[in-house]
Design a protein around this motif. Sequence first.
Motif: not given
Length: 478
Positions: A127-134, A324-330, A363-367, A373-381
Motif C-alpha cells: 500500500g502507498p502508506d508503506l512507501f518510505p517517503d520520509s 520492500t520499497v515500492g514498485s514505482n521505484i522500478r 536506490a544506492d543512497h538508500f540501500m 534495513q531500518e525501513h525493512v524492519d519497520r515494514l515487517v513489523a
Amino acid sequence: MWEIDKKSKQPIYRQISDQLREKIMKGEYTPGSVLPTERKLAEQIGVNRSTVVHAYDELTSIGLIERKRGSGTKVSTQKWGISPAGSTNWKAYVDSGSFLPPHPLIQKIHELSHNKSLWNLAGGELGPDLFPDSLLKPQYEKILGAEELFEDEDPQGYRPLRETISHHMKEVYHVDTTADSIMITSGAQQAIYLMTQCLLSPGDAIAIEAPSYYYSLPLFQSAGLRIFALPIDEEGINPEDVKVLYQKHRIKLVFLNPIFQNPTSVSLSEDRKKELVDLCASLSIPIVEDNPFSLLSYDEESGSLMKSKDQTGNVLYLGSLSKTVGSNIRIGWLIAPKTVIQRLMDARNQMDFGLSIFPQLVADHFMSSGKYQEHVDRLVAELKDRRDRAIEILERDFKDYVTFQTPHGGLYIWLRLKTPIQDSKLLHQAANHGVIIMPGSVLGSSEGYIRLTFARLAKDELEAALEALRQTFHSLIK
Ligand SMILES: Cc1ncc(COP(=O)(O)O)c(C=O)c1O
C-alpha cells in the motif's frame, strides 16, 4: 446479418462492435444514419441489452458513432469517423501485434482499481502508506547535486549500486557475487522480459509454478513459448516433475519464485531446493530464481537461496526493491554469467538506451545508508500485524466459506473456496459489495481460489474490506 459466436474467445460485445464498424466502413450505415436502439439490436442478435450498450460505448469512444439523448444513436458525421479510406483502423493494427493483451479479468481488475471507493485486496503491491517517503526524501535531495547525473550512464547499471547490491547479497544471503555479474533492471519484470527475448525462441518450452504470478503475464505467450505447469504442495514444487517435463518436452528454463511464492506464499523446502539445483545443473536447464519477498518474513528465517547452493552458475537470480520499497521505484537486478548479462544489456540498449540514472542513485543512497534495513524492519513489523489481523478475521468470520494456510511471509493469503463460484461472477459481486479481489484462475489455478493481499490496506481498512468480502460470500452462498 450478424454473426455472433458465443463460444468464441472474443467477447460478444467486441464481435458486435467489430461487425458494426465493418458495416459502417462498407457504407451499409451511412454518416448520420440512425442505428437500431440498444433494446432492438439486443433482441435481433439474441444478447443482453448491456452487451449492445458496451459495443456502442466502444464505438462512441473512438468517435465512430454518436449518442444523443432523445435522438438515439447515429453514425458520426465527423470526417475522420466515417471516411473508409481516410481513417486508419487502429484496432486492426492493435489486434495484429504480437504482444497479447492481459487476461480479461485482469483488465477488469485494472478498471475497477481506478475506483478509489472500492477496497483493493487484489493488487499485488504494498500500500502507498508503506512507501518510505520520509526516509527517501533526503536521498532525493542528495542526488539533485550528484555529478553522476551528467556523466555517461553505464549500460549495465550504475556501478556503485551494483557494488552495494553485491554487498547486500553477501551480507543477507551469503551469496558471493561481484558488481560485474549484476545488471540493474527496471524492476524484475524487465529482466524477465529480456530473458524471454534473448535466451529463448518461439516454440521453446519452459516450466513455471502453478499457480503463479507468471500466469497473469501474457509475456510468455507473446514470446511464443510453450508453458508447462509445476504443481505446488506444502513444500513447493516437486523436482521429480521438472525431470518428467524435461524428458517429455525438453524444457529449456525453469522460472521459480521459491520463497513466499506469489500467490500461495509457500516456500520451497531446503531439501527440494538442493535437489532442484543439482538436478537442473546435471540436465543443464537454467533456473530463474525470482526472489522479491524473502525479506518479508514474519515468523521464522526465510530459508536459503538456491543461488547460494549454485556451484555452476546455472541459477539466474532476480532481486527487486518493489516489495520492500515500492514498485514505482522500478529497481530490480539480475545476477548472471557475464555472457548472459552482455546479451541482455545489448538488447536493452537497442530498446531504450538503458536505465535512467535517477532511481539508481536513490536506490544506492538508500540501500547503502543503513536506512533500508531500518525501513525493512519497520515494514515487517507492520505487515506482520496486518497479516495477524487478517488471519484473525478469516478464522472468525469465514469458516463456512474458505480454507487457507497462514503465510509465514510475503504479502498474500491464498484462499480456497469451500463452494466454488464462477470467477467473473465473484469479481462482479465483490465489486458490488465494495471490494476488489484477485480470482485464482488468473494466476493459473482452477476456479475456486482467491489471492488476498493484506499489504495494501491499513488495518481498519482491511477489516472493512474483509467484511465486504464476507457479505459477498453470504450473498452468493446460501
Ligand atoms: C513473483 C514476482 N516476480 C516479479 C515481479 C515483478 O516485480 P518488479 O516490480 O520488480 O518488476 C512480481 C510483482 O508482483 C512478482 O510477484
